[in-house]
Design a protein around this motif. Structure first.
Motif, short mmCIF file in Angstrom:
data_model
loop_
_atom_site.label_atom_id
_atom_site.label_comp_id
_atom_site.label_asym_id
_atom_site.label_seq_id
_atom_site.Cartn_x
_atom_site.Cartn_y
_atom_site.Cartn_z
N MET A 264 -1.32 -20.36 -0.25
CA MET A 264 -0.21 -20.12 -1.17
C MET A 264 1.15 -20.27 -0.51
O MET A 264 2.18 -19.97 -1.12
CB MET A 264 -0.36 -18.75 -1.83
CG MET A 264 -0.30 -17.57 -0.89
SD MET A 264 -0.65 -16.00 -1.76
CE MET A 264 0.73 -15.91 -2.92
N GLY A 265 1.18 -20.72 0.73
CA GLY A 265 2.44 -21.00 1.39
C GLY A 265 3.08 -19.82 2.08
O GLY A 265 4.31 -19.78 2.22
N LEU A 266 2.28 -18.86 2.54
CA LEU A 266 2.84 -17.73 3.27
C LEU A 266 3.35 -18.19 4.64
O LEU A 266 2.84 -19.14 5.22
CB LEU A 266 1.77 -16.65 3.45
CG LEU A 266 1.16 -16.07 2.17
CD1 LEU A 266 0.11 -15.01 2.52
CD2 LEU A 266 2.22 -15.49 1.24
N ASP A 267 4.33 -17.48 5.15
CA ASP A 267 4.95 -17.83 6.42
C ASP A 267 4.04 -17.40 7.57
O ASP A 267 3.95 -16.22 7.91
CB ASP A 267 6.31 -17.15 6.53
CG ASP A 267 7.04 -17.48 7.82
OD1 ASP A 267 6.51 -18.27 8.64
OD2 ASP A 267 8.14 -16.93 8.03
N ARG A 268 3.39 -18.35 8.21
CA ARG A 268 2.45 -18.05 9.28
C ARG A 268 3.12 -17.50 10.53
O ARG A 268 2.47 -16.85 11.36
CB ARG A 268 1.64 -19.30 9.64
CG ARG A 268 0.65 -19.75 8.58
CD ARG A 268 -0.15 -20.94 9.09
NE ARG A 268 -1.15 -21.41 8.16
CZ ARG A 268 -2.38 -20.90 8.03
NH1 ARG A 268 -2.73 -19.87 8.78
NH2 ARG A 268 -3.24 -21.41 7.16
N GLU A 269 4.41 -17.77 10.69
CA GLU A 269 5.12 -17.32 11.89
C GLU A 269 5.68 -15.90 11.75
O GLU A 269 6.12 -15.31 12.74
CB GLU A 269 6.26 -18.29 12.21
CG GLU A 269 5.79 -19.70 12.51
CD GLU A 269 4.80 -19.74 13.66
OE1 GLU A 269 5.05 -19.08 14.69
OE2 GLU A 269 3.76 -20.42 13.53
N ALA A 270 5.66 -15.37 10.55
CA ALA A 270 6.23 -14.03 10.34
C ALA A 270 5.40 -12.99 11.08
O ALA A 270 4.17 -13.05 11.11
CB ALA A 270 6.26 -13.71 8.84
N ALA A 271 6.06 -12.02 11.66
CA ALA A 271 5.36 -10.91 12.31
C ALA A 271 4.80 -9.94 11.28
O ALA A 271 3.78 -9.29 11.53
CB ALA A 271 6.29 -10.18 13.27
N ALA A 272 5.46 -9.85 10.13
CA ALA A 272 5.03 -8.91 9.10
C ALA A 272 5.58 -9.32 7.75
O ALA A 272 6.59 -10.04 7.65
CB ALA A 272 5.49 -7.49 9.44
N MET A 273 4.91 -8.86 6.71
CA MET A 273 5.34 -9.12 5.34
C MET A 273 5.21 -7.84 4.53
O MET A 273 4.23 -7.11 4.67
CB MET A 273 4.48 -10.23 4.71
CG MET A 273 4.90 -10.60 3.30
SD MET A 273 4.01 -12.07 2.69
CE MET A 273 2.48 -11.33 2.15
N LEU A 274 6.20 -7.56 3.72
CA LEU A 274 6.16 -6.45 2.78
C LEU A 274 6.02 -6.98 1.36
O LEU A 274 6.67 -7.97 1.01
CB LEU A 274 7.42 -5.59 2.87
CG LEU A 274 7.74 -4.91 4.20
CD1 LEU A 274 9.02 -4.07 4.06
CD2 LEU A 274 6.58 -4.06 4.68
N VAL A 275 5.16 -6.34 0.58
CA VAL A 275 5.04 -6.63 -0.85
C VAL A 275 5.43 -5.35 -1.58
O VAL A 275 4.79 -4.31 -1.42
CB VAL A 275 3.62 -7.05 -1.24
CG1 VAL A 275 3.54 -7.34 -2.74
CG2 VAL A 275 3.18 -8.28 -0.44
N VAL A 276 6.50 -5.43 -2.36
CA VAL A 276 7.08 -4.26 -3.00
C VAL A 276 7.16 -4.50 -4.50
O VAL A 276 7.52 -5.61 -4.92
CB VAL A 276 8.48 -3.95 -2.45
CG1 VAL A 276 8.98 -2.60 -2.95
CG2 VAL A 276 8.49 -3.99 -0.92
N GLN A 277 6.86 -3.46 -5.28
CA GLN A 277 7.04 -3.57 -6.73
C GLN A 277 7.77 -2.35 -7.27
O GLN A 277 7.69 -1.25 -6.71
CB GLN A 277 5.69 -3.71 -7.45
CG GLN A 277 5.05 -5.07 -7.27
CD GLN A 277 3.93 -5.34 -8.27
OE1 GLN A 277 3.18 -4.44 -8.63
NE2 GLN A 277 3.81 -6.59 -8.71
N SER A 278 8.49 -2.58 -8.35
CA SER A 278 9.16 -1.51 -9.10
C SER A 278 8.72 -1.59 -10.55
O SER A 278 8.68 -2.68 -11.13
CB SER A 278 10.68 -1.65 -9.02
OG SER A 278 11.31 -0.73 -9.90
N ASP A 279 8.38 -0.43 -11.13
CA ASP A 279 8.04 -0.39 -12.55
C ASP A 279 8.99 0.53 -13.31
O ASP A 279 8.63 1.14 -14.32
CB ASP A 279 6.59 0.04 -12.75
CG ASP A 279 6.32 1.47 -12.26
OD1 ASP A 279 7.25 2.10 -11.69
OD2 ASP A 279 5.19 1.96 -12.43
#
Length: 455
Positions: A264-279
């Motif tokens: 899906m095209g995620l950044d392979r070089e990133a050290a970390a990723m956050l997924v955040v949602q607001s409802d």
């Protein structure tokens, strides 16, 4: 078949009591694939509470171990079979009854979390506990381990929604605890005692759960970071000021495993990723996401993507849910479930990276970052004896690290059999003794899930 099992077959029928080795093989393991799982004498595929009572009474009369089993999706070996015992499978007990007026659902333990969510949604209601495995984990298993999930940062965990239980005790007695009341403090809180008890105190055969109004449409943010400390620092900045409905973390090994699976095209070089949602309500969700975006950028996020399209946002949530299966494709896993106070999240993640390097094994880290509950996944090749030993050492060192930071050896997967050796050291002698007194009082013969949680 031995004579005693023949008696149980005669009472319940051979459709309920399974004794053929080939049919029982699939009931020996849960998702933890405990290498020490035993071979049961029989599997009881219960249809209702009376079947469970019959099985437990038979086991008590013949001093047989009883291992309750839901969907077999557990990650700590809590439903691994015991040699010569009975596995009591609750997979056939799947009835669900929603009362939209009182906003409760009465469900049998074999119903899947996803099925309960779907039944509630038909009435415009929602059951919030949301494990990544929600499509294939059972409510009974969720109760047994006090499961949490992706929405727990705002909406809490299983125990926050359990109002009542029907439980078969070690002598075969069925008792009802609690009920469809939001407030009830008469007597000891026995309902809560059984939540998270991993089948060691009784077998849950019915659950009454609180429901809430359907979740509002979500806005989503995905942020990537070049440094782990920046990502964990952003988590602290967010939780100091805000309460998003989801705040999830994935490190580089996890990102790459998920990208290998999803493309899906995620950044392979990133050290970390956050997924955040607001409802939050309309307008407020966008404002909350904008504030989180600013906090991530202040922490040096390399890329921040936001969307108010729930379907688009769901793609990233799905990527997070696929993390364990994705990492599992790279090797055999020892699945951790350690949690720490939020200020120690960065120290935990950095420490796990150091353990990974020192032991020369990959440890992929995913986390319900908003409440400090991490899932380090130790990857190894069981055919490589040296690597397997290093993986086991790393597994223990991660738990020791979490405890040293004021954390816990499990947040939602349970102790099971895999983490039992560390429980006494974590609880301390006095608290461990108190746990044993409760266990002995409710299960004096020690037949309920022996080897899980307790020695």
């Amino acid at each position: 078949m031995s004579a005693p099992i023949h008696e149980l077959v005669a009472e319940l029928g051979d459709d309920v009591v399974v004794t053929e080795p080939d049919r029982m093989a699939g009931y020996r393991y849960d998702r933890a694939h405990d290498p020490d799982a035993g071979t049961p004498l029989a599997v009881v595929r219960a249809r209702h509470t009376a079947d469970v009572q019959a099985a437990v009474r038979f086991a008590a009369a013949h001093l047989l171990p009883v291992v309750p089993r839901g969907a077999g999706s557990g990650l700590s070996g809590g439903s691994s079979a015991v040699d010569g015992g009975l596995v009591v499978s609750l997979e056939r007990m799947t009835a669900i009854d929603v009362d939209p007026v009182t906003r409760v659902v009465v469900t049998q333990p074999g119903a899947m979390n996803a099925q309960v969510k779907a039944a509630a949604a038909e009435h415009g209601l929602w059951y919030p506990p949301d494990p990544s495995s929600y499509e294939f984990c059972s409510i009974g298993g969720n109760v047994a381990t006090n499961a949490g999930g992706l929405c727990c940062v705002k909406y809490g965990v299983t125990t926050d929604y359990v109002l009542g239980l029907e439980v078969v005790l070690a002598d075969g007695t069925a008792v009802r605890l609690g009920g469809p009341r939001l407030k009830d403090v008469a007597g000891l809180s026995l309902t809560k005692l059984f939540v998270g008890s991993e089948g060691t105190l009784g077998v849950v055969t019915e659950v009454t759960l609180r429901l809430v109004p359907q979740q509002r449409p979500t806005a989503t943010l995905v942020a990537t970071f070049a440094e782990l400390d920046d990502a964990t620092g952003a988590v602290l900045d967010i939780t100091r000021r805000l309460r998003p409905s989801m705040l999830e973390f994935m490190d580089r090994p996890t990102i790459n495993a998920v990208e290998d699976m999803t493309r899906m095209g995620l950044d392979r070089e990133a050290a970390a990723m956050l997924v955040v949602q607001s409802d939050e309500p309309a307008g407020h969700a966008a404002a909350e996401i904008a504030e989180i975006e600013a906090l991530c950028e202040k922490r040096g996020a390399t890329e921040v993507f936001t969307t108010d399209d729930p379907a688009e946002g769901q793609q990233f949530v799905t990527a997070r849910r696929e993390a364990i299966p994705a990492v599992e494709r790279t090797g055999t896993l020892l699945l951790e479930d350690v949690g720490v106070p939020l200020p120690q999240l960065g120290a935990l993640v950095d420490g796990i990276a150091a353990i990974s390097a020192a032991r020369e094994v990959t440890i992929a880290v995913i986390a319900h970052a908003g409440d400090g509950n991490t899932h380090p996944l130790v990857v190894y090749d069981p055919a490589d004896a040296d690597m397997a030993q290093r993986a086991q050492t790393a597994f223990g060192e991660v738990m020791d690290l979490a405890v040293s930071l004021g954390g816990a050896i499990t947040g939602e997967h349970g102790v099971g059999r895999l983490k039992r050796p560390w429980l006494g050291g974590y609880l301390g002698d006095d608290v461990m003794a108190l746990n044993r007194r409760v266990k002995d009082a409710l299960d004096p013969l020690g037949i309920l899930n022996p080897g899980a949680v307790f020695d």
